[in-house]
Design a protein around this motif. Structure first.
Motif, PDB file in Angstrom:
ATOM      1  N   ASN A   1       0.802  -1.225   0.000  1.00 37.90           N
ATOM      2  CA  ASN A   1       0.000   0.000   0.000  1.00 37.90           C
ATOM      3  C   ASN A   1       0.832   1.271   0.000  1.00 37.90           C
ATOM      4  O   ASN A   1       0.460   2.255  -0.640  1.00 37.90           O
ATOM      5  N   PHE A   2       1.959   1.275   0.716  1.00 38.90           N
ATOM      6  CA  PHE A   2       2.734   2.509   0.773  1.00 38.90           C
ATOM      7  C   PHE A   2       4.242   2.251   0.731  1.00 38.90           C
ATOM      8  O   PHE A   2       5.034   3.102   1.118  1.00 38.90           O
ATOM      9  N   GLY A   3       4.657   1.094   0.234  1.00 40.97           N
ATOM     10  CA  GLY A   3       6.072   0.753   0.196  1.00 40.97           C
ATOM     11  C   GLY A   3       6.741   1.186  -1.092  1.00 40.97           C
ATOM     12  O   GLY A   3       6.480   2.267  -1.633  1.00 40.97           O
ATOM     13  N   MET A   4       7.608   0.319  -1.625  1.00 40.88           N
ATOM     14  CA  MET A   4       8.367   0.661  -2.828  1.00 40.88           C
ATOM     15  C   MET A   4       7.480   0.879  -4.041  1.00 40.88           C
ATOM     16  O   MET A   4       7.808   1.671  -4.923  1.00 40.88           O
ATOM     17  N   SER A   5       6.357   0.164  -4.097  1.00 35.80           N
ATOM     18  CA  SER A   5       5.474   0.312  -5.256  1.00 35.80           C
ATOM     19  C   SER A   5       4.949   1.734  -5.386  1.00 35.80           C
ATOM     20  O   SER A   5       4.832   2.281  -6.493  1.00 35.80           O
ATOM     21  N   LEU A   6       4.651   2.371  -4.253  1.00 35.31           N
ATOM     22  CA  LEU A   6       4.166   3.748  -4.284  1.00 35.31           C
ATOM     23  C   LEU A   6       5.315   4.725  -4.529  1.00 35.31           C
ATOM     24  O   LEU A   6       5.174   5.702  -5.275  1.00 35.31           O
ATOM     25  N   ALA A   7       6.469   4.440  -3.951  1.00 33.53           N
ATOM     26  CA  ALA A   7       7.608   5.338  -4.105  1.00 33.53           C
ATOM     27  C   ALA A   7       8.097   5.392  -5.545  1.00 33.53           C
ATOM     28  O   ALA A   7       8.446   6.462  -6.060  1.00 33.53           O
ATOM     29  N   PHE A   8       8.121   4.234  -6.232  1.00 31.32           N
ATOM     30  CA  PHE A   8       8.624   4.174  -7.603  1.00 31.32           C
ATOM     31  C   PHE A   8       7.516   4.082  -8.638  1.00 31.32           C
ATOM     32  O   PHE A   8       7.790   4.000  -9.836  1.00 31.32           O
ATOM     33  N   ASN A   9       6.277   4.077  -8.167  1.00 32.15           N
ATOM     34  CA  ASN A   9       5.121   3.991  -9.072  1.00 32.15           C
ATOM     35  C   ASN A   9       5.264   2.787 -10.010  1.00 32.15           C
ATOM     36  O   ASN A   9       5.048   2.878 -11.224  1.00 32.15           O
ATOM     37  N   ALA A  10       5.661   1.649  -9.430  1.00 37.06           N
ATOM     38  CA  ALA A  10       5.877   0.430 -10.210  1.00 37.06           C
ATOM     39  C   ALA A  10       4.884  -0.632  -9.750  1.00 37.06           C
ATOM     40  O   ALA A  10       4.912  -1.057  -8.591  1.00 37.06           O
ATOM     41  N   GLN A  11       4.001  -1.030 -10.661  1.00 33.36           N
ATOM     42  CA  GLN A  11       2.982  -2.005 -10.313  1.00 33.36           C
ATOM     43  C   GLN A  11       3.573  -3.385 -10.012  1.00 33.36           C
ATOM     44  O   GLN A  11       3.008  -4.155  -9.247  1.00 33.36           O
ATOM     45  N   VAL A  12       4.726  -3.673 -10.616  1.00 34.61           N
ATOM     46  CA  VAL A  12       5.325  -4.984 -10.393  1.00 34.61           C
ATOM     47  C   VAL A  12       5.760  -5.153  -8.935  1.00 34.61           C
ATOM     48  O   VAL A  12       5.878  -6.269  -8.430  1.00 34.61           O
ATOM     49  N   LEU A  13       5.981  -4.027  -8.245  1.00 37.42           N
ATOM     50  CA  LEU A  13       6.376  -4.083  -6.839  1.00 37.42           C
ATOM     51  C   LEU A  13       5.180  -4.031  -5.895  1.00 37.42           C
ATOM     52  O   LEU A  13       5.360  -4.052  -4.678  1.00 37.42           O
ATOM     53  N   ALA A  14       3.974  -3.953  -6.453  1.00 41.23           N
ATOM     54  CA  ALA A  14       2.777  -3.803  -5.628  1.00 41.23           C
ATOM     55  C   ALA A  14       2.239  -5.134  -5.114  1.00 41.23           C
ATOM     56  O   ALA A  14       1.144  -5.183  -4.573  1.00 41.23           O
ATOM     57  N   GLN A  15       2.994  -6.194  -5.279  1.00 46.90           N
ATOM     58  CA  GLN A  15       2.551  -7.493  -4.788  1.00 46.90           C
ATOM     59  C   GLN A  15       2.594  -7.535  -3.263  1.00 46.90           C
ATOM     60  O   GLN A  15       3.345  -6.804  -2.634  1.00 46.90           O
ATOM     61  N   ASP A  16       1.803  -8.417  -2.717  1.00 45.74           N
ATOM     62  CA  ASP A  16       1.816  -8.616  -1.263  1.00 45.74           C
ATOM     63  C   ASP A  16       2.930  -9.599  -0.939  1.00 45.74           C
ATOM     64  O   ASP A  16       2.704 -10.782  -0.701  1.00 45.74           O
ATOM     65  N   TRP A  17       4.168  -9.096  -0.905  1.00 45.84           N
ATOM     66  CA  TRP A  17       5.342  -9.946  -0.788  1.00 45.84           C
ATOM     67  C   TRP A  17       5.331 -10.801   0.469  1.00 45.84           C
ATOM     68  O   TRP A  17       5.709 -11.977   0.438  1.00 45.84           O
ATOM     69  N   LEU A  18       4.903 -10.227   1.577  1.00 50.80           N
ATOM     70  CA  LEU A  18       4.927 -10.947   2.847  1.00 50.80           C
ATOM     71  C   LEU A  18       3.602 -11.630   3.162  1.00 50.80           C
ATOM     72  O   LEU A  18       3.522 -12.388   4.129  1.00 50.80           O
ATOM     73  N   GLY A  19       2.573 -11.356   2.360  1.00 49.78           N
ATOM     74  CA  GLY A  19       1.272 -11.966   2.587  1.00 49.78           C
ATOM     75  C   GLY A  19       0.964 -13.106   1.651  1.00 49.78           C
ATOM     76  O   GLY A  19      -0.057 -13.782   1.806  1.00 49.78           O
ATOM     77  N   ASP A  20       1.833 -13.340   0.680  1.00 55.59           N
ATOM     78  CA  ASP A  20       1.642 -14.425  -0.285  1.00 55.59           C
ATOM     79  C   ASP A  20       2.462 -15.632   0.169  1.00 55.59           C
ATOM     80  O   ASP A  20       3.689 -15.561   0.234  1.00 55.59           O
ATOM     81  N   PRO A  21       1.818 -16.764   0.481  1.00 53.35           N
ATOM     82  CA  PRO A  21       2.569 -17.931   0.966  1.00 53.35           C
ATOM     83  C   PRO A  21       3.625 -18.428  -0.011  1.00 53.35           C
ATOM     84  O   PRO A  21       4.613 -19.037   0.404  1.00 53.35           O
ATOM     85  N   SER A  22       3.431 -18.187  -1.311  1.00 53.06           N
ATOM     86  CA  SER A  22       4.396 -18.663  -2.295  1.00 53.06           C
ATOM     87  C   SER A  22       5.610 -17.752  -2.417  1.00 53.06           C
ATOM     88  O   SER A  22       6.612 -18.129  -3.025  1.00 53.06           O
ATOM     89  N   LEU A  23       5.539 -16.532  -1.860  1.00 56.28           N
ATOM     90  CA  LEU A  23       6.634 -15.572  -1.962  1.00 56.28           C
ATOM     91  C   LEU A  23       7.326 -15.296  -0.626  1.00 56.28           C
ATOM     92  O   LEU A  23       8.502 -14.916  -0.605  1.00 56.28           O
ATOM     93  N   ALA A  24       6.607 -15.474   0.474  1.00 56.76           N
ATOM     94  CA  ALA A  24       7.103 -15.014   1.782  1.00 56.76           C
ATOM     95  C   ALA A  24       8.442 -15.645   2.147  1.00 56.76           C
ATOM     96  O   ALA A  24       9.358 -14.956   2.628  1.00 56.76           O
ATOM     97  N   LEU A  25       8.607 -16.944   1.923  1.00 49.26           N
ATOM     98  CA  LEU A  25       9.849 -17.607   2.319  1.00 49.26           C
ATOM     99  C   LEU A  25      11.036 -17.066   1.517  1.00 49.26           C
ATOM    100  O   LEU A  25      12.126 -16.867   2.075  1.00 49.26           O
ATOM    101  N   TYR A  26      10.835 -16.794   0.238  1.00 44.88           N
ATOM    102  CA  TYR A  26      11.926 -16.279  -0.593  1.00 44.88           C
ATOM    103  C   TYR A  26      12.276 -14.842  -0.206  1.00 44.88           C
ATOM    104  O   TYR A  26      13.440 -14.440  -0.290  1.00 44.88           O
TER     105      TYR A  26
END
Length: 280
Positions: A116-141
């Motif tokens: 909501n207000f992290g790197m995706s907002l700072a750089f206006n990059a949709q690719v960074l707007a993922q829920d990195w820590l809320g997605d079970p498939s991404l959190a461990l990585y």
């Protein structure tokens, strides 16, 4: 001269360890009276799906951390081992994460990765707007990445020290023979850093069994149980479920695993050293 250090080690390491081993054979919720459990705690831990999943996650973190940190640390160590002024500046920048606490690093990355207000907002990059820590498939990585960001500088320092101890005459002889930088790296630098690599790998693998504060602040073991590694599982079992006996069993399991890893790598390194000396 060694007596004070041995006494300190005995009081703050050996005695608590013995206490944890005893607790692993008891039922205790942290408040009421203790009761003998025998091997019940061990049977429960070794058959609990949550604990088995935590062990598997810890193994994954160990493997991924080694695969990510080792090549990066090695290359950075070789880079900053040079005598150029710019390399000294880069060395200082690379070592900055070593000055930060794990909790501060976790809080910072948690804010940066917020959709909501992290790197995706700072750089206006949709690719960074993922829920990195809320997605079970991404959190461990993501956890592996943050761990690497924190500990790569330490291992870089080890490799930097190792590279600076390699005799310059070896490189000079290789240059006279027409060897380029790549051939020098694979035929001189890597073989000379064999035992530094073993030392770094031992610290890296055994250290992977101690990641608690960073994971606890960053994800809390979530989402679900996607990042509930063994140290965090031990904490939650003891202080959330009030099962101190099972938590002590997990603690003993961590200690035994760490000792086995360290001794195994040490024996392997000694065997390799002996083989090398025999063939010299």
């Amino acid at each position: 001269m060694a007596v004070p250090a041995l006494a300190f080690f005995g009081v703050f390491a050996l005695i608590p360890l013995v206490g944890v081993v005893v607790l692993s054979f008891l039922h205790w919720d942290g408040i009421s009276a203790m009761a003998w459990a025998g091997l019940d705690n061990w049977a429960d831990v070794l058959t609990d799906p949550t604990t088995l999943h935590a062990i598997w996650l810890s193994v994954q973190v160990m493997v991924f951390s080694w695969l990510v940190q080792t090549p990066i640390s090695l290359l950075l160590g070789v880079l900053v081992a040079g005598r150029g002024r710019y390399r000294a500046v880069l060395g200082v920048l690379y070592f900055l994460p070593m000055l930060l606490s794990s909790a501060a690093i976790a809080i910072s990355f948690k804010a940066l990765l917020d959709p909501n207000f992290g790197m995706s907002l700072a750089f206006n990059a949709q690719v960074l707007a993922q829920d990195w820590l809320g997605d079970p498939s991404l959190a461990l990585y993501v956890v592996v990445f943050v761990i690497a960001w924190q500990f790569v500088p330490f291992h870089t320092l080890l490799y930097q020290a190792g590279v600076r101890q390699i005799p310059v005459s070896l490189y000079e002889a290789a240059q006279l023979d027409g060897a380029g930088r790549i051939r020098q790296f694979f035929h001189i630098t890597l073989p000379q850093l064999r035992y530094t690599i073993i030392t770094s790998s031992t610290l890296m693998l055994v250290g992977s069994l101690t990641y608690f504060d960073l994971v606890f602040v960053l994800t809390g073991g979530g989402p679900g149980e996607a990042t509930r590694m063994l140290p965090l599982d031990m904490y939650l079992t003891g202080f959330s479920s009030n099962e101190m006996g099972k938590a002590s069993t997990l603690a003993v399991l961590l200690v035994v695993t760490g000792l086995a890893l360290a001794l195994g790598l040490s024996r392997w390194a000694s065997f390799r050293r002996g083989s090398q000396l025999e063939g010299a």
